[in-house]
Enzyme design. Structure first.
Site, PDB file in Angstrom:
ATOM      1  N   GLU A  64       0.838  -1.217   0.000  1.00 18.14           N
ATOM      2  CA  GLU A  64       0.000   0.000   0.000  1.00 18.14           C
ATOM      3  C   GLU A  64       0.865   1.257   0.000  1.00 18.14           C
ATOM      4  O   GLU A  64       0.489   2.269   0.586  1.00 18.14           O
ATOM      5  CB  GLU A  64      -0.917   0.036   1.228  1.00 18.14           C
TER       6      GLU A  64
HETATM    7  C1  LIG Z   1       2.626  -9.338  -0.300  1.00 21.01           C
HETATM    8  C2  LIG Z   1       2.395  -8.169  -1.185  1.00 21.01           C
HETATM    9  C3  LIG Z   1       1.107  -7.832  -1.569  1.00 21.01           C
HETATM   10  C4  LIG Z   1       0.879  -6.766  -2.432  1.00 21.01           C
HETATM   11  N1  LIG Z   1      -0.394  -6.493  -2.881  1.00 21.01           N
HETATM   12  C5  LIG Z   1      -0.576  -5.606  -3.891  1.00 21.01           C
HETATM   13  C6  LIG Z   1      -1.838  -5.456  -4.546  1.00 21.01           C
HETATM   14  O1  LIG Z   1      -2.838  -6.070  -4.156  1.00 21.01           O
HETATM   15  N2  LIG Z   1      -1.928  -4.622  -5.608  1.00 21.01           N
HETATM   16  C7  LIG Z   1      -0.859  -3.913  -6.071  1.00 21.01           C
HETATM   17  O2  LIG Z   1      -0.998  -3.194  -7.047  1.00 21.01           O
HETATM   18  N3  LIG Z   1       0.367  -4.013  -5.473  1.00 21.01           N
HETATM   19  C8  LIG Z   1       0.532  -4.839  -4.405  1.00 21.01           C
HETATM   20  N4  LIG Z   1       1.761  -4.974  -3.801  1.00 21.01           N
HETATM   21  C9  LIG Z   1       2.854  -4.144  -4.256  1.00 21.01           C
HETATM   22  C10 LIG Z   1       3.292  -3.120  -3.205  1.00 21.01           C
HETATM   23  O3  LIG Z   1       2.318  -2.131  -3.047  1.00 21.01           O
HETATM   24  C11 LIG Z   1       4.661  -2.575  -3.665  1.00 21.01           C
HETATM   25  O4  LIG Z   1       5.593  -3.621  -3.477  1.00 21.01           O
HETATM   26  C12 LIG Z   1       5.103  -1.348  -2.908  1.00 21.01           C
HETATM   27  O5  LIG Z   1       4.227  -0.273  -3.173  1.00 21.01           O
HETATM   28  C13 LIG Z   1       6.529  -0.915  -3.245  1.00 21.01           C
HETATM   29  O6  LIG Z   1       6.816  -1.011  -4.611  1.00 21.01           O
HETATM   30  P1  LIG Z   1       8.127  -1.809  -5.083  1.00 21.01           P
HETATM   31  O7  LIG Z   1       8.067  -3.142  -4.430  1.00 21.01           O
HETATM   32  O8  LIG Z   1       8.199  -1.790  -6.562  1.00 21.01           O
HETATM   33  O9  LIG Z   1       9.332  -1.021  -4.476  1.00 21.01           O
HETATM   34  P2  LIG Z   1      10.069   0.239  -5.126  1.00 21.01           P
HETATM   35  O10 LIG Z   1       9.082   1.224  -5.605  1.00 21.01           O
HETATM   36  O11 LIG Z   1      11.076  -0.243  -6.101  1.00 21.01           O
HETATM   37  O12 LIG Z   1      10.811   0.841  -3.861  1.00 21.01           O
HETATM   38  C14 LIG Z   1      12.049   0.313  -3.344  1.00 21.01           C
HETATM   39  C15 LIG Z   1      12.511   1.203  -2.190  1.00 21.01           C
HETATM   40  O13 LIG Z   1      12.735   2.526  -2.659  1.00 21.01           O
HETATM   41  C16 LIG Z   1      11.957   3.454  -1.943  1.00 21.01           C
HETATM   42  N5  LIG Z   1      11.474   4.485  -2.862  1.00 21.01           N
HETATM   43  C17 LIG Z   1      10.939   4.325  -4.084  1.00 21.01           C
HETATM   44  N6  LIG Z   1      10.618   5.497  -4.618  1.00 21.01           N
HETATM   45  C18 LIG Z   1      10.933   6.437  -3.720  1.00 21.01           C
HETATM   46  C19 LIG Z   1      10.836   7.849  -3.685  1.00 21.01           C
HETATM   47  N7  LIG Z   1      10.313   8.543  -4.686  1.00 21.01           N
HETATM   48  N8  LIG Z   1      11.283   8.479  -2.585  1.00 21.01           N
HETATM   49  C20 LIG Z   1      11.795   7.801  -1.550  1.00 21.01           C
HETATM   50  N9  LIG Z   1      11.905   6.459  -1.525  1.00 21.01           N
HETATM   51  C21 LIG Z   1      11.487   5.789  -2.601  1.00 21.01           C
HETATM   52  C22 LIG Z   1      10.822   2.649  -1.342  1.00 21.01           C
HETATM   53  O14 LIG Z   1      10.305   3.238  -0.145  1.00 21.01           O
HETATM   54  C23 LIG Z   1      11.483   1.309  -1.081  1.00 21.01           C
HETATM   55  O15 LIG Z   1      12.134   1.334   0.163  1.00 21.01           O
HETATM   56  C24 LIG Z   1       1.983  -6.003  -2.894  1.00 21.01           C
HETATM   57  C25 LIG Z   1       3.288  -6.337  -2.483  1.00 21.01           C
HETATM   58  C26 LIG Z   1       3.500  -7.405  -1.665  1.00 21.01           C
HETATM   59  C27 LIG Z   1       4.912  -7.761  -1.298  1.00 21.01           C
END
Ligand SMILES: Cc1cc2nc3c(=O)[nH]c(=O)nc-3n(C[C@H](O)[C@H](O)[C@H](O)COP(=O)(O)OP(=O)(O)OC[C@H]3O[C@@H](n4cnc5c(N)ncnc54)[C@H](O)[C@@H]3O)c2cc1C
Length: 597
Positions: free
Chosen positions: A441
């Site tokens: 989220e």
């Molecule tokens: C079990 C699980 C269930 C999920 N369920 C859903 C779902 O139902 N629907 C859905 O659409 N998604 C879902 N997700 C996805 C989840 O919302 C994302 O994993 C999350 O929002 C982070 O995106 P990412 O994993 O690509 O990390 P990234 O965006 O690659 O981020 C990596 C790191 O960089 C930091 N970061 C990135 N951008 C910035 C910025 N601009 N400024 C500062 N820090 C930054 C982040 O805080 C993080 O620490 C789920 C994920 C998991 C693991």
């Protein structure tokens, strides 16, 4: 292991005595018939469902997990029956629009119900929570015909729903997403692309699954302003409204992950699937935010619910476990040792969990009440004011509840020593299950950035000022209340400090935009510290009032005052460290050369 028991007495306390929910409901036309008795009846039956139906499946669900076979996902044994019990009770549509079969209950009540479900079995709770959030997005943005067709089926749980945002290369930065939507000449669209990490993307609980998918129209501008929202059923409804032919939606795999193992996290493929535009073209992110804001509060509640369960287990354990002697002399001289509760450090851990989770619960009801004002209050000024509070407090609630929830699970686990690390007591599962709430989220880092950037530095609407007004008018109302003077002095000092740090941040960010990102996480913590202090002051006032009533449960209310004082003296001093950390600026954060990380 002690199974989860809903903390009904504490919930009644925050709902009725701190928030005075029945008075608020009576004052708004949409909730005028929601009496205190009705709310109590809802809480009672939710508690029964949570502890008798969901909690018994928590451990077995974790051990069995979801199975992926030939494109289908099988949930663990017992989940289908539990889902039936959940949906037959009308719980999916608890806050749903009554015009379409929802129950129209206030959110300040629903947050407590969600906390129970999350505390009893987070994996299970995620399926209906997503359906409830998707329904809210449809209520706010879909056409009347879509609402009339889909909402009753979603509220009844006959069909469930998902939120499909994330792609392999587009997580936080949804502006990068590539899923395409081509008009098919019949008023609908062909959706093509792959999504990852989709909670409940495929499962065997409901007859159909309705995906809310973010995708780009052919002529859409690049970035976040070119994203639209589509409703994509797994099976297209036939003429009789039943799930008909498959719609080019398939599940490619499920993830193997640290926790919430009974929640299916799916890779979803859309191969020219038929979809229907929800809301305006290119305004999809704004529409999806209706759902995400709802989900963010729910995900915060996952932290509170799991911390509550962990505290129940750890408190029972600490009363029984005999190790060492009290420093001040044995309290159990006939036994081999004293219970570990004699040790100040064990008490510190348990009281920290309690102080955080009870303040979090009170704050969730406070945010719920603001959401209810936005939804039900006919007065536009009160509505607008409450909307400002909701905008400010949503990222704080999501991140603070889940961070402190996870810390609470770890503290409770620590109180069991090695027995907390092994499976038997269930606390290692709670630690694993609570961890995800800090990540999905929108990560908590991104919540903090939203708060510090959009809601504080770039805010034009007076969001913080609205909160300051609430705290100040509370303090003014308590000006002659000498019994809790120390609590109010702490709240006053914390308010002054947080205001001053907020002003510093606004000025510093004008000179260097990296100041926002460098300050954001400690800033969110600082603001949540102020809010938790505010909540403890409100709880202390309610407890003092109750103690003056004949026949009141003295021990219960005195405990509230004891924990309030613990919070003020043991937890509030961290605000000085947080303020110093924020004001140290971004220089040392940015100094380290990127190539040497
Ligand atoms: C079990 C699980 C269930 C999920 N369920 C859903 C779902 O139902 N629907 C859905 O659409 N998604 C879902 N997700 C996805 C989840 O919302 C994302 O994993 C999350 O929002 C982070 O995106 P990412 O994993 O690509 O990390 P990234 O965006 O690659 O981020 C990596 C790191 O960089 C930091 N970061 C990135 N951008 C910035 C910025 N601009 N400024 C500062 N820090 C930054 C982040 O805080 C993080 O620490 C789920 C994920 C998991 C693991």
């Amino acid at each position: 292991m002690a199974a989860y028991q809903a903390p009904l007495t504490d919930m009644h306390f925050v709902l009725h005595e701190v928030q005075r929910a029945a008075e608020l409901c009576a004052a708004m036309p949409g909730t005028a018939d929601v009496t205190a008795d009705l709310m109590d009846a809802v809480l009672e039956s939710a508690a029964q469902l949570a502890s008798e139906v969901l909690a018994p499946l928590n451990r077995s669900g974790d051990e069995e997990g979801c199975r992926f076979e030939a494109g289908r996902v099988h949930t663990p044994a017992g989940f289908r029956e539990a889902y039936r019990a959940y949906t037959e009770g009308g719980w999916v549509g608890l806050c749903g629009d009554p015009a379409h079969g929802g129950q129209g209950m206030p959110k300040m009540l629903a947050v407590l119900v969600e906390e129970m479900m999350m505390g009893a079995n987070s994996s299970f709770a995620l399926y209906p929570v997503l359906t409830a959030g998707a329904s809210l997005a449809l209520v706010s943005h879909a056409s009347e015909s879509i609402k009339a067709f889909y909402l009753p089926r979603l509220y009844s749980g006959e069909w469930s729903a998902t939120m499909c945002l994330t792609e392999a290369h587009a997580g936080t930065d949804l502006g990068l997403l590539k899923t395409r939507a081509e008009p098919d000449g019949q008023g609908s669209y062909r959706i093509t692309g792959s999504k990852i990490f989709i909670t409940g993307g495929e499962h065997d609980l409901s007859d159909n699954i309705i995906h809310l998918v973010l995708a780009r129209l052919p002529d859409a501008p690049a970035g976040p302003r070119g994203i639209s929202l589509f409703l994509v059923p797994r099976q297209l409804p036939d003429a009789s409204g039943k799930p008909g032919v498959h719609n080019g939606v398939s599940c490619g795999a499920i993830e193997h992950k640290m926790g919430i193992k009974a929640s299916a996290t799916c890779v979803m493929h859309f191969d020219g699937a038929t979809g229907y535009l929800i809301g305006e073209a290119n305004k999809g992110l704004a529409c999806m935010f209706t759902m995400m804001n709802y989900e963010r509060l729910s995900i915060g509640l996952q932290g509170i619910g799991l911390a509550e369960h962990s505290l129940q287990v750890a408190s029972a354990y600490a009363r029984e476990r005999l190790q060492g002697r009290a420093a001040t002399g044995p309290v159990n001289p006939a036994g081999s040792a004293d219970p570990i509760l004699v040790h100040p450090d064990v008490r510190r851990m348990l009281l920290t969990v309690r102080a955080d989770l009870e303040a979090g619960r009170a704050l969730s009801v406070y945010v719920g009440a603001a959401l209810d004002t936005v939804h039900f209050d006919p007065d536009p000024q009160r509505q607008a004011r409450a909307a400002r509070l909701v905008a400010l407090l949503t990222p704080v609630a999501k991140a603070a509840f889940s961070d402190r929830g996870f810390e609470g699970c770890v503290n409770a686990q620590q109180a069991l020593g090695g027995h907390g690390y092994v499976r038997e007591w269930g606390l290692e599962q709670n630690v694993r299950d609570a961890r995800i709430a800090q990540i999905y989220e929108g990560t908590n880092g991104v919540q903090a950035l939203d708060l510090a950037g959009r809601k504080v530095v770039r805010d034009q609407e007076g969001l913080l000022e609205t909160l300051w007004e609430d705290i100040e008018s509370f303090l003014q109302a308590q000006a002659t209340n000498a019994a809790l003077k120390e609590c109010f002095l702490e709240l006053k000092a914390a308010l002054a400090q947080t205001r001053q740090v907020s002003d510093w941040l606004r000025q510093a960010a004008a000179g260097n935009p990296d100041e926002i990102g460098a300050a954001s996480v400690p800033y969110l913590r600082l603001l949540s510290q102020l809010l938790y202090c505010f909540m403890w002051c409100r709880m202390a006032v309610a407890a003092t009032l109750a103690l003056s009533r004949p026949g009141a449960d003295k021990a219960f209310y005195e405990d509230k005052l004891t924990v309030a004082r613990f919070f003020m003296t043991r937890q509030m001093p961290v605000r000085h460290a947080l303020a110093a950390e924020i004001k140290s600026g971004c220089a040392t954060v940015m100094a380290f050369p990127a190539e040497r990380f």
